[in-house]
Every structure is written in structure tokens, then in C-alpha cells.
Write an enzyme that holds these catalytic residues in place. Structure first.
Site, PDB file in Angstrom:
ATOM      1  N   SER A 107     -19.820 -66.144 -76.515  1.00 38.03           N
ATOM      2  CA  SER A 107     -19.103 -67.019 -77.519  1.00 38.03           C
ATOM      3  C   SER A 107     -18.969 -68.386 -77.077  1.00 38.03           C
ATOM      4  O   SER A 107     -17.912 -69.147 -77.132  1.00 38.03           O
ATOM      5  CB  SER A 107     -17.635 -66.385 -77.849  1.00 38.03           C
ATOM      6  OG  SER A 107     -18.243 -65.006 -78.602  1.00 38.03           O
ATOM      7  N   LYS A 129     -32.351 -64.396 -78.948  1.00 40.02           N
ATOM      8  CA  LYS A 129     -32.348 -63.008 -79.460  1.00 40.02           C
ATOM      9  C   LYS A 129     -33.693 -62.695 -80.197  1.00 40.02           C
ATOM     10  O   LYS A 129     -34.679 -63.355 -80.430  1.00 40.02           O
ATOM     11  CB  LYS A 129     -30.969 -62.924 -80.042  1.00 40.02           C
ATOM     12  CG  LYS A 129     -29.884 -62.920 -78.758  1.00 40.02           C
ATOM     13  CD  LYS A 129     -28.641 -62.217 -79.052  1.00 40.02           C
ATOM     14  CE  LYS A 129     -27.660 -62.499 -77.842  1.00 40.02           C
ATOM     15  NZ  LYS A 129     -26.284 -62.024 -78.022  1.00 40.02           N
ATOM     16  N   ASN A 143     -30.137 -68.218 -75.402  1.00 42.15           N
ATOM     17  CA  ASN A 143     -31.075 -66.919 -75.814  1.00 42.15           C
ATOM     18  C   ASN A 143     -30.926 -66.697 -77.204  1.00 42.15           C
ATOM     19  O   ASN A 143     -29.889 -66.469 -78.013  1.00 42.15           O
ATOM     20  CB  ASN A 143     -30.035 -65.951 -75.057  1.00 42.15           C
ATOM     21  CG  ASN A 143     -30.609 -64.294 -75.346  1.00 42.15           C
ATOM     22  OD1 ASN A 143     -31.575 -64.354 -76.046  1.00 42.15           O
ATOM     23  ND2 ASN A 143     -29.845 -63.669 -74.875  1.00 42.15           N
ATOM     24  N   GLU A 188     -27.322 -56.172 -74.294  1.00 42.14           N
ATOM     25  CA  GLU A 188     -28.021 -55.283 -75.460  1.00 42.14           C
ATOM     26  C   GLU A 188     -29.136 -54.654 -75.045  1.00 42.14           C
ATOM     27  O   GLU A 188     -29.425 -53.539 -75.771  1.00 42.14           O
ATOM     28  CB  GLU A 188     -28.408 -56.556 -76.694  1.00 42.14           C
ATOM     29  CG  GLU A 188     -27.105 -57.157 -77.196  1.00 42.14           C
ATOM     30  CD  GLU A 188     -27.265 -58.592 -77.578  1.00 42.14           C
ATOM     31  OE1 GLU A 188     -28.509 -59.203 -77.532  1.00 42.14           O
ATOM     32  OE2 GLU A 188     -26.441 -59.289 -77.691  1.00 42.14           O
ATOM     33  N   GLY A 198     -21.175 -62.298 -79.024  1.00 45.36           N
ATOM     34  CA  GLY A 198     -21.027 -62.453 -80.540  1.00 45.36           C
ATOM     35  C   GLY A 198     -19.836 -61.988 -81.495  1.00 45.36           C
ATOM     36  O   GLY A 198     -19.967 -61.997 -82.445  1.00 45.36           O
ATOM     37  N   HIS A 230     -29.933 -57.905 -69.951  1.00 48.66           N
ATOM     38  CA  HIS A 230     -28.825 -58.224 -71.043  1.00 48.66           C
ATOM     39  C   HIS A 230     -28.181 -56.986 -71.473  1.00 48.66           C
ATOM     40  O   HIS A 230     -28.814 -55.974 -71.815  1.00 48.66           O
ATOM     41  CB  HIS A 230     -29.611 -59.142 -72.252  1.00 48.66           C
ATOM     42  CG  HIS A 230     -28.786 -59.657 -72.887  1.00 48.66           C
ATOM     43  ND1 HIS A 230     -28.098 -58.833 -74.073  1.00 48.66           N
ATOM     44  CD2 HIS A 230     -28.122 -60.937 -73.060  1.00 48.66           C
ATOM     45  CE1 HIS A 230     -27.072 -59.904 -74.646  1.00 48.66           C
ATOM     46  NE2 HIS A 230     -27.249 -61.041 -74.198  1.00 48.66           N
ATOM     47  N   GLU A 251     -21.771 -61.852 -68.373  1.00 53.11           N
ATOM     48  CA  GLU A 251     -21.652 -61.952 -69.674  1.00 53.11           C
ATOM     49  C   GLU A 251     -20.686 -60.671 -70.225  1.00 53.11           C
ATOM     50  O   GLU A 251     -21.030 -59.428 -70.328  1.00 53.11           O
ATOM     51  CB  GLU A 251     -22.871 -61.884 -70.420  1.00 53.11           C
ATOM     52  CG  GLU A 251     -23.805 -62.836 -70.387  1.00 53.11           C
ATOM     53  CD  GLU A 251     -24.819 -63.040 -71.566  1.00 53.11           C
ATOM     54  OE1 GLU A 251     -24.987 -64.479 -71.894  1.00 53.11           O
ATOM     55  OE2 GLU A 251     -25.365 -62.116 -72.037  1.00 53.11           O
TER      56      GLU A 251
HETATM   57  P1  13P Z   1     -23.063 -65.071 -78.058  1.00 54.47           P
HETATM   58  O1  13P Z   1     -23.125 -66.757 -77.599  1.00 54.47           O
HETATM   59  O2  13P Z   1     -23.548 -65.179 -79.495  1.00 54.47           O
HETATM   60  O3  13P Z   1     -21.785 -64.679 -77.896  1.00 54.47           O
HETATM   61  O4  13P Z   1     -24.191 -64.400 -77.292  1.00 54.47           O
HETATM   62  C1  13P Z   1     -24.140 -64.469 -75.883  1.00 54.47           C
HETATM   63  C2  13P Z   1     -25.333 -63.868 -75.286  1.00 54.47           C
HETATM   64  O5  13P Z   1     -25.463 -62.722 -75.296  1.00 54.47           O
HETATM   65  C3  13P Z   1     -26.166 -64.797 -74.582  1.00 54.47           C
HETATM   66  O6  13P Z   1     -27.082 -63.855 -73.863  1.00 54.47           O
END
Ligand code: 13P
Length: 251
Positions: free
Chosen positions: A213, A11, A9, A97, A173, A95, A167
Site C-alpha cells: 500500500s 502483477k 510490480n 502471492e 493491496g 512474492h 512486504e
Molecule cells: P500494493 O502496493 O498494491 O499494496 O502491492 C504491494 C505489492 O505486492 C508489491 O509487490
């Protein structure tokens, strides 16, 4: 036997030049590699660019979001058919976010997952608890509420094309991944819930990804767990070397 799936992903990262470089790097390094389904989920603006590079190799394209209507006066939105038109086979929905910054609810995510399934896209439906919820001992309740809301009204046939990503919000992150045991506990709950609400057959074949992560150094341990079938990778998918290492270390 569930085939492992590793999805990147990206982003809101990568302009077209950067996307070309990253995709070409991944393609070169994974040429001839088998045994893992690999999905790249770049921003909308480079979906076609990425597709043109991977269309002759066994790497699939996914989008990060969609709108649930087929077409219409919805300024700024992208329909499931448009995603298919760009070469997408997968789409991420719900997601954390999107839940946090764009107020997406389980009802909205339900509509998006349904719209994706209706056109033959495979939705990667995300669930996960916040740190506060985990510390209050509410993890399983939160996941159950999210699954119930996001998958309301679905039939067994729908569930066969579904992928779920666990997740935990506190692991995204932050560099602090869930331990393999923490991931397994929730993944097992999700599979049991799917068996109870759809069928044992669907539960056996459904892939449940872990996200938060994920790095080359922790993917093996996570994948050793019985109910962890792959990963949704954020930060580490932005460099070809780390993403490829995760793919290769996943089997
Ligand atoms: P990270 O791998 O940067 O922690 O992000 C995970 C994520 O949100 C994947 O959709």
C-alpha cells in the site's frame, strides 16, 4: 550512501496497448529526473514491449518471477537467460502471492534467487509476515526463517547483488500500509541479520525496499526511516501519475 530504488510490480495487469501507454507516460514524466533507480516489472508478455520504450532512458526492466533451470522441458516456465534476453536486469522472487497461490517455499525461492544471481540478474527477494503472525508476535521469527531459507548457501559476492523487499502480507493491496516505525523495525532487523550472516559491508550497501500500500502520500514518511531504501509498489504503479509521484517524492 544507498541510492533509492522504486520498483513497480504490475502483477497480472496490462495488455500490450495498456503497457505502452503506461510506460510512455512514465518515461515522459521522468525524463531528466535523477537520483532514484526506477524499475518496471510488467508481466512476461510485455517485457520486450516495455524494454523497447525504456531502453534509451535510465529506467530498468524487471520480471515478476523466473524458473531456476537454464532451459529444458518445463512447459510454461521462463528461464533466467530468457529474462536477460528480454532486457531484464532485475527479477522479483518469493512474492507473497507466489507463496500463497503457487505454494512457493523458501527452498524454491532459494533456487530462484540463486539462478537469477548466476546469470547476473539482480533478485528482489520478498519476505513478510501475515496478520496472524504479526498479531501472535512472530514477525521477527518469520522474517528470520524466510531469510535463512531463501539465502541459504550464498556467499558475500552473491549478497552484493541482492535486494530485499519487506512486504507485510496484511499491507498488500489492503490500503493499510505498515507505519514508518513498523517498517523501520523490520528493515533494521534485516540489515542486522545480513551483517551477522554476510558482512557489515554488505549490510551497509544492501537495499531494503518496503512494499504494501505504498502511495504518493506515504512514501516520504517511509523513506525518512534510516533503513528504508525504496519501495516495491503494486496498485499505485498501474497509473503513470501515481507511480511518478512516488518516484519523485522518494527523495
Ligand atoms: P500494493 O502496493 O498494491 O499494496 O502491492 C504491494 C505489492 O505486492 C508489491 O509487490
Amino acid at each position: 550512501m544507498r541510492k533509492p530504488l522504486i520498483a513497480g510490480n504490475w502483477k497480472m495487469y496490462k495488455t500490450s496497448d495498456q503497457a505502452v501507454k503506461l510506460t510512455a507516460g512514465i518515461k515522459a514524466a521522468l525524463k531528466g529526473f535523477e537520483g532514484v533507480d526506477v524499475v518496471l516489472c510488467p508481466p512476461f508478455t510485455v517485457l520486450s514491449t516495455v524494454y523497447n520504450i525504456i531502453s534509451d532512458i535510465d529506467i530498468q526492466l524487471g520480471a515478476q518471477d523466473l524458473y531456476w533451470e537454464k532451459e529444458g522441458a518445463f512447459t510454461g516456465e521462463i528461464s533466467p537467460i530468457m529474462l536477460k534476453d528480454c532486457g531484464c536486469e532485475f527479477v522479483i522472487s518469493g512474492h507473497s502471492e507466489r507463496r500463497k497461490y503457487f505454494s512457493e517455499t523458501n527452498e524454491i525461492i532459494n533456487k530462484k534467487v540463486k539462478a537469477a544471481l548466476d546469470v547476473g540478474l539482480k533478485p528482489i527477494c520478498c519476505v513478510g509476515e501475515t496478520l496472524e503472525e504479526r498479531e501472535a508476535g512472530k514477525t521477527i521469527d518469520v522474517i528470520k526463517t524466510q531469510l535463512t531459507g531463501c539465502l541459504a548457501g550464498f556467499e558475500i559476492g552473491d549478497a552484493l547483488n541482492l535486494i530485499i523487499a519487506y512486504e507485510p502480507v496484511w499491507a498488500i493491496g489492503t490500503g493499510k500500509n505498515a507505519t514508518a516505525a513498523q517498517a523501520q523495525e523490520v528493515h533494521k532487523f534485516i540489515r542486522t541479520w545480513i551483517a551477522e550472516n554476510f558482512s557489515q559491508g554488505v549490510a551497509n550497501s544492501l537495499r531494503i525496499l518496503y512494499g504494501g500500500s505504498v502511495k504518493p502520500a506515504n512514501i516520504k514518511e517511509l523513506m525518512n526511516e534510516e533503513d528504508v531504501d525504496g519501495a516495491l509498489v503494486g496498485g499505485a504503479s498501474l497509473e503513470a501519475s501515481s507511480f511518478v509521484e512516488i518516484v519523485k517524492n522518494s527523495i
